[in-house]
Write a protein that holds these residues in place. Structure first.
Motif, PDB file in Angstrom:
ATOM      1  N   ARG A   1       0.834  -1.211   0.000  1.00 31.24           N
ATOM      2  CA  ARG A   1       0.000   0.000   0.000  1.00 31.24           C
ATOM      3  C   ARG A   1       0.864   1.255   0.000  1.00 31.24           C
ATOM      4  NH1 ARG A   1      -3.116  -3.100   3.710  1.00 31.24           N
ATOM      5  NH2 ARG A   1      -2.099  -2.014   5.454  1.00 31.24           N
ATOM      6  N   LYS A   2       1.976   1.192   0.712  1.00 29.66           N
ATOM      7  CA  LYS A   2       2.868   2.364   0.730  1.00 29.66           C
ATOM      8  C   LYS A   2       3.469   2.613  -0.646  1.00 29.66           C
ATOM      9  CE  LYS A   2       5.371   2.724   4.344  1.00 29.66           C
ATOM     10  NZ  LYS A   2       6.445   2.491   5.341  1.00 29.66           N
ATOM     11  N   GLN A   3       3.842   1.537  -1.318  1.00 29.07           N
ATOM     12  CA  GLN A   3       4.394   1.692  -2.667  1.00 29.07           C
ATOM     13  C   GLN A   3       3.340   2.229  -3.633  1.00 29.07           C
ATOM     14  OE1 GLN A   3       7.473   1.437  -3.592  1.00 29.07           O
ATOM     15  NE2 GLN A   3       8.324   0.612  -1.671  1.00 29.07           N
ATOM     16  N   GLN A   4       2.072   1.777  -3.475  1.00 33.09           N
ATOM     17  CA  GLN A   4       1.017   2.269  -4.354  1.00 33.09           C
ATOM     18  C   GLN A   4       0.769   3.764  -4.135  1.00 33.09           C
ATOM     19  OE1 GLN A   4      -2.353  -0.198  -3.691  1.00 33.09           O
ATOM     20  NE2 GLN A   4      -1.402  -2.043  -4.591  1.00 33.09           N
ATOM     21  N   ARG A   5       0.813   4.220  -2.875  1.00 24.87           N
ATOM     22  CA  ARG A   5       0.613   5.655  -2.608  1.00 24.87           C
ATOM     23  C   ARG A   5       1.747   6.489  -3.200  1.00 24.87           C
ATOM     24  NH1 ARG A   5      -1.226   3.691   2.462  1.00 24.87           N
ATOM     25  NH2 ARG A   5       0.816   4.091   3.393  1.00 24.87           N
ATOM     26  N   ARG A   6       2.957   5.997  -3.120  1.00 22.43           N
ATOM     27  CA  ARG A   6       4.085   6.726  -3.696  1.00 22.43           C
ATOM     28  C   ARG A   6       3.956   6.825  -5.205  1.00 22.43           C
ATOM     29  NH1 ARG A   6       9.270   4.145  -0.458  1.00 22.43           N
ATOM     30  NH2 ARG A   6       8.773   5.018   1.628  1.00 22.43           N
ATOM     31  N   GLN A   7       3.558   5.720  -5.841  1.00 21.77           N
ATOM     32  CA  GLN A   7       3.390   5.773  -7.288  1.00 21.77           C
ATOM     33  C   GLN A   7       2.269   6.718  -7.687  1.00 21.77           C
ATOM     34  OE1 GLN A   7       2.844   1.809  -8.652  1.00 21.77           O
ATOM     35  NE2 GLN A   7       4.876   1.082  -7.976  1.00 21.77           N
ATOM     36  N   ALA A   8       1.196   6.773  -6.872  1.00 23.68           N
ATOM     37  CA  ALA A   8       0.088   7.677  -7.211  1.00 23.68           C
ATOM     38  C   ALA A   8       0.484   9.129  -7.079  1.00 23.68           C
ATOM     39  CB  ALA A   8      -1.105   7.375  -6.312  1.00 23.68           C
ATOM     40  N   ARG A   9       1.375   9.493  -6.131  1.00 21.59           N
ATOM     41  CA  ARG A   9       1.780  10.896  -5.949  1.00 21.59           C
ATOM     42  C   ARG A   9       2.849  11.307  -6.943  1.00 21.59           C
ATOM     43  NH1 ARG A   9       1.766   9.452  -0.417  1.00 21.59           N
ATOM     44  NH2 ARG A   9       4.049   9.325  -0.469  1.00 21.59           N
ATOM     45  N   GLY A  10       3.899  10.489  -7.097  1.00 17.55           N
ATOM     46  CA  GLY A  10       5.017  10.904  -7.923  1.00 17.55           C
ATOM     47  C   GLY A  10       5.063  10.298  -9.294  1.00 17.55           C
ATOM     48  N   GLY A  11       4.117   9.435  -9.612  1.00 15.68           N
ATOM     49  CA  GLY A  11       4.168   8.794 -10.937  1.00 15.68           C
ATOM     50  C   GLY A  11       5.001   7.530 -10.894  1.00 15.68           C
ATOM     51  N   GLY A  12       4.734   6.687 -11.877  1.00 15.67           N
ATOM     52  CA  GLY A  12       5.427   5.398 -11.901  1.00 15.67           C
ATOM     53  C   GLY A  12       6.907   5.527 -12.156  1.00 15.67           C
ATOM     54  N   GLY A  13       7.292   6.518 -13.047  1.00 21.58           N
ATOM     55  CA  GLY A  13       8.703   6.617 -13.393  1.00 21.58           C
ATOM     56  C   GLY A  13       9.563   7.051 -12.241  1.00 21.58           C
ATOM     57  N   GLY A  14       9.057   8.112 -11.502  1.00 24.18           N
ATOM     58  CA  GLY A  14       9.841   8.607 -10.370  1.00 24.18           C
ATOM     59  C   GLY A  14      10.055   7.561  -9.325  1.00 24.18           C
ATOM     60  N   GLY A  15       8.996   6.837  -9.100  1.00 27.13           N
ATOM     61  CA  GLY A  15       9.134   5.790  -8.084  1.00 27.13           C
ATOM     62  C   GLY A  15      10.138   4.744  -8.498  1.00 27.13           C
ATOM     63  N   ASN A  16      10.125   4.420  -9.768  1.00 27.14           N
ATOM     64  CA  ASN A  16      11.093   3.416 -10.221  1.00 27.14           C
ATOM     65  C   ASN A  16      12.516   3.931 -10.112  1.00 27.14           C
ATOM     66  OD1 ASN A  16       9.045   1.651 -10.739  1.00 27.14           O
ATOM     67  ND2 ASN A  16       8.802   2.298 -12.877  1.00 27.14           N
ATOM     68  N   ARG A  17      12.648   5.243 -10.435  1.00 21.96           N
ATOM     69  CA  ARG A  17      14.012   5.794 -10.353  1.00 21.96           C
ATOM     70  C   ARG A  17      14.484   5.820  -8.909  1.00 21.96           C
ATOM     71  NH1 ARG A  17      11.984   9.223 -14.392  1.00 21.96           N
ATOM     72  NH2 ARG A  17      11.489  10.808 -12.821  1.00 21.96           N
ATOM     73  N   ARG A  18      13.573   6.244  -8.010  1.00 16.60           N
ATOM     74  CA  ARG A  18      14.005   6.289  -6.605  1.00 16.60           C
ATOM     75  C   ARG A  18      14.350   4.888  -6.109  1.00 16.60           C
ATOM     76  NH1 ARG A  18       9.851  10.110  -6.157  1.00 16.60           N
ATOM     77  NH2 ARG A  18       8.410   8.496  -5.373  1.00 16.60           N
ATOM     78  N   ARG A  19      13.525   3.905  -6.518  1.00 16.93           N
ATOM     79  CA  ARG A  19      13.803   2.542  -6.057  1.00 16.93           C
ATOM     80  C   ARG A  19      15.100   2.023  -6.653  1.00 16.93           C
ATOM     81  NH1 ARG A  19       9.795   0.274  -8.049  1.00 16.93           N
ATOM     82  NH2 ARG A  19       8.323   0.850  -6.390  1.00 16.93           N
ATOM     83  N   ALA A  20      15.317   2.413  -7.928  1.00 20.44           N
ATOM     84  CA  ALA A  20      16.556   1.947  -8.557  1.00 20.44           C
ATOM     85  C   ALA A  20      17.772   2.626  -7.959  1.00 20.44           C
ATOM     86  CB  ALA A  20      16.498   2.225 -10.066  1.00 20.44           C
ATOM     87  N   GLY A  21      17.607   3.921  -7.631  1.00 20.63           N
ATOM     88  CA  GLY A  21      18.748   4.621  -7.027  1.00 20.63           C
ATOM     89  C   GLY A  21      19.032   4.118  -5.660  1.00 20.63           C
TER      90      GLY A  21
END
Length: 702
Positions: free
Chosen positions: A682-702
């Motif tokens: 649920r936390k990951q879904q909220r982050r993706q909804a606020r910052g978009g899928g790409g940003g979340g992927n970049r943050r997770r990848a970084g």
């Protein structure tokens, strides 16, 4: 109490016909209640009479009623006198006294009460009656059916009015008062006079005169001729005391009073097993049974009568010498009426009352109301010396009557009168064994029919049923070919095991070992697959080719590898077979199994042939003398998957022989990822909804 000054009924103004009838029965001197009440009753006044039970209250009102009505007339069919009583036994007793007094007058007296058939009572009413004695319920029933007319009643008597109020008859009595003319003479008699009786008399009686033939000490005093004994006893010892009391010297008829119907039956059964001639009377018995017991008691065929309070009123038997209150009376009125069954007509008697420990409080209230001297009863057991002394019981007497003293005829000697009862004969155990109807005829053996498929087994027994159940006509399958010798050998087996869908496979497989070839399709139905396979063993030199067989769900459950050798599956014969190599055994003794792809007929095999070197081991010629290895066909998608093989954990032998340690296998591997929890997702879904899928992927990848 007023002293008697007149000595005969003639001096009281009684007519010669009634006086002569009473003198014929030996009744010459009137009792105090009769002496005081008869002059007032003969003058036509309303009267309230109160006296102890057994002092002749019936003649006090009966003589005045019969004399006022006079001799019967042919044109007079409706009753002129009515006596209402609470119980059936009291109705019978009052009727007998009135018939005795009206012996010279010829007055027609009819008794009506429940438990008897309506027809005899209706016929008597149509013929004409002068006096009716009955219970409130049956009287109102006859009035409702328009068979009884009370419009010409001139004299009404309520006998034992207090008992009628206790039984809940007050509404019925009020309805009877409304059916009777207002110009009448009303007389009310009772042994006790509670407040309800006084209120009833003020409402329905016209300036009544209260006549009381009692001592000044209090109302409801017991008869002075009765010697009273009150003992504190244990419940389990009561029946033993009664058994010894019934063997006292000089004992006559005895009445035992119980509180409930069940206790009445229990006491009578136990006394019967002890050898005493006993009978029970209570409300659950039919009227015929109750009157049979009372007649046997009066005639002396039984000497013990166990009854509830229904028999405490109306039983006028002079020979009763002992009364036993097996259960403590509930109030003073009940005690007075129970004790009044003995010491009647100037005789003496003995009354014994049992009081248990939990009944002491109730008994003290009764003792205080009656002014007795038994406030603290003496503790008594069946072996107490004062029991033998006060009751005049011989020493050494036990609670069982000796066989030499069992001289009474018993209740069975008294015939049950056919009263045309409206209900069935009631009571525990129904009628007695010797009174029942003829025994039932013996049961005929039931003819059982064994059927199979809707037809009797006898019809199908002559037909030899095939070992394999018939298959539906729609199912296409070539039947197996049997020879005559094979069928005969299968029929002579000692033990044949049948199943619902076919016979045992072992017997058929043995019979089909050398059967000739028959074309059989590879597709089988579900039902026939469970039966024995109709396989035919081919010669060994036939060309072979692998062909994939199709099996159904049932046949797939039994694989070739799960079958046992023929030495275990075949039935036991007289001589065990000689063990030989499989290749050298005859065809009939080889292990019979389902035909594999290599055993199909040549017509069903493909044309393509492979070299001998490329063939499987089981398909090579038998000349190689290699052991035969059974091939396992490929499993079908309809087959039941085999159960998973559980890997047993490695067992570590501990140094101590008393401890066993198991090491569980490590099922995790290095490639396994840890599954995220629901909160993390649920936390990951909220982050993706606020910052978009790409940003979340970049943050997770970084």
């Amino acid at each position: 109490m007023r002293q008697a000054t007149l000595t005969t009924f003639r001096d009281l103004g009684v007519t010669p016909e009634i006086a002569d009838a009473l003198e014929t029965e030996g009744i010459v001197t009137p009792f105090p209640i009769q002496e005081m009440a008869l002059p007032l009753a003969l003058s036509g006044q309303d009267l309230i009479g109160q006296a102890r039970t057994g002092t002749g209250k019936t003649y006090a009102f009966g003589i005045a009623m019969l004399q006022s009505i006079g001799k019967p007339r042919k044109n007079r069919k409706k009753p002129r006198g009515l006596v209402v009583v609470p119980t059936r036994e009291l109705a019978t007793q009052v009727s007998e006294d009135l018939v005795t007094a009206a012996g010279k007058l010829g007055s027609r007296v009819l008794t009506v009460y429940g438990g008897r058939a309506y027809e005899p009572q209706i016929e008597a009413l149509k013929a004409g009656v002068d006096v009716i004695v009955g219970t409130p319920g049956r009287l109102l029933d006859l009035v409702k059916q328009k068979h009884l007319d009370l419009s010409q009643v001139t004299s009404l008597v309520l006998d034992e009015a207090d008992r009628m109020l206790d039984l809940g008859f007050l509404p019925d009595i009020e309805r009877i008062f409304k059916l009777i003319p207002a110009e009448r003479q009303t007389m009310l008699f009772s042994a006790t006079m509670p407040g309800e009786i006084v209120a009833l008399s003020r409402k329905y009686l016209n300036r009544p005169t209260h006549v009381r033939a009692e001592h000044e000490s209090g109302e409801g005093e017991t008869t002075p001729q009765v010697r009273q004994l009150v003992w504190r006893v244990h419940r389990m010892d009561k029946i033993e005391i009664v058994g010894r009391l019934l063997q006292a010297e000089g004992r006559g008829l005895t009445m035992v009073f119980c509180e409930t119907k069940r206790a009445c039956d229990m006491v009578s059964e136990q006394l019967d097993t002890r050898g005493f001639a006993v009978a029970a009377v209570h409300g659950d018995l039919g009227q015929g049974q109750r009157e049979q017991a009372l007649r046997a008691f009066r005639n002396g065929k039984i000497d013990v009568l166990v009854a509830t309070d229904v028999a405490a009123r109306g039983i006028d038997i002079d020979d009763v010498t002992h009364v036993v209150n097996y259960d403590c009376p509930t109030d003073d009125k009940t005690y007075v009426h129970r004790v009044g069954r003995t010491g009647r007509a100037g005789r003496t008697g003995i009354a014994v009352t049992f009081v248990e420990w939990e009944e002491l409080t109730r008994w003290k209230m009764t003792n205080q109301m009656l002014g007795l001297e038994f406030g603290d009863p003496e503790e008594t057991y069946s072996t107490s010396p004062h029991v033998y002394a006060e009751l005049n019981i011989p020493q050494g007497t036990k609670g069982i009557l000796p066989h030499a003293n069992r001289s009474r005829a018993g209740l069975s000697a008294e015939r049950i009168e056919d009263l045309g009862e409206t209900g069935r004969v009631r009571g525990r155990g129904g009628r007695r064994r010797d009174e029942r109807e003829e025994p039932r005829p013996a049961r005929t053996p039931r003819q059982r029919r064994r059927t199979r498929g809707g037809r009797e087994l006898a019809e199908t027994a002559a037909v030899e049923r095939p070992e394999v159940e018939l298959v539906d006509a729609k199912t296409e399958e070539a039947p197996a070919i049997f020879s005559t010798d094979e069928i005969q050998s299968a029929a002579t087996e000692q033990k044949r095991t049948r199943t619902r869908r076919g016979a045992a496979t072992s017997a058929i497989e043995q019979a089909l070992g050398e059967a000739p070839e028959a074309p059989v399709k590879s597709t089988r139905s579900r039902r026939t697959a469970a039966a024995a396979p109709a396989a035919v063993v081919e010669p060994a030199d036939a060309p072979e080719a692998p062909v994939r067989s199709t099996r159904s769900r049932r046949s797939a459950a039994v694989t070739t590898t799960e079958r046992e050798p023929i030495e275990q599956a075949a039935p036991v014969t007289e001589q065990p077979p000689v063990e030989q190599p499989v290749a050298e055994q005859p065809a009939t003794q080889r292990p019979v199994r389902k035909r594999s792809a290599a055993e199909r007929p040549a017509a069903e095999r493909p044309v393509v042939e492979r070299p001998a070197a490329e063939r499987p081991v089981e398909e090579r010629p038998a000349a190689a003398a290699a052991p035969v290895v059974q091939s396992v066909p490929e499993p079908s998608f309809l087959a039941t998957p085999p159960p998973p093989v559980r890997k047993e954990p490695e067992r570590i032998v501990p140094p101590s022989p008393f401890a066993v340690i198991f090491q569980s296998p490590d099922l995790a591997t290095d490639d396994d990822d840890i599954a995220p929890s629901a909160a993390t997702e649920r936390k990951q879904q909220r982050r993706q909804a606020r910052g978009g899928g790409g940003g979340g992927n970049r943050r997770r990848a970084g």
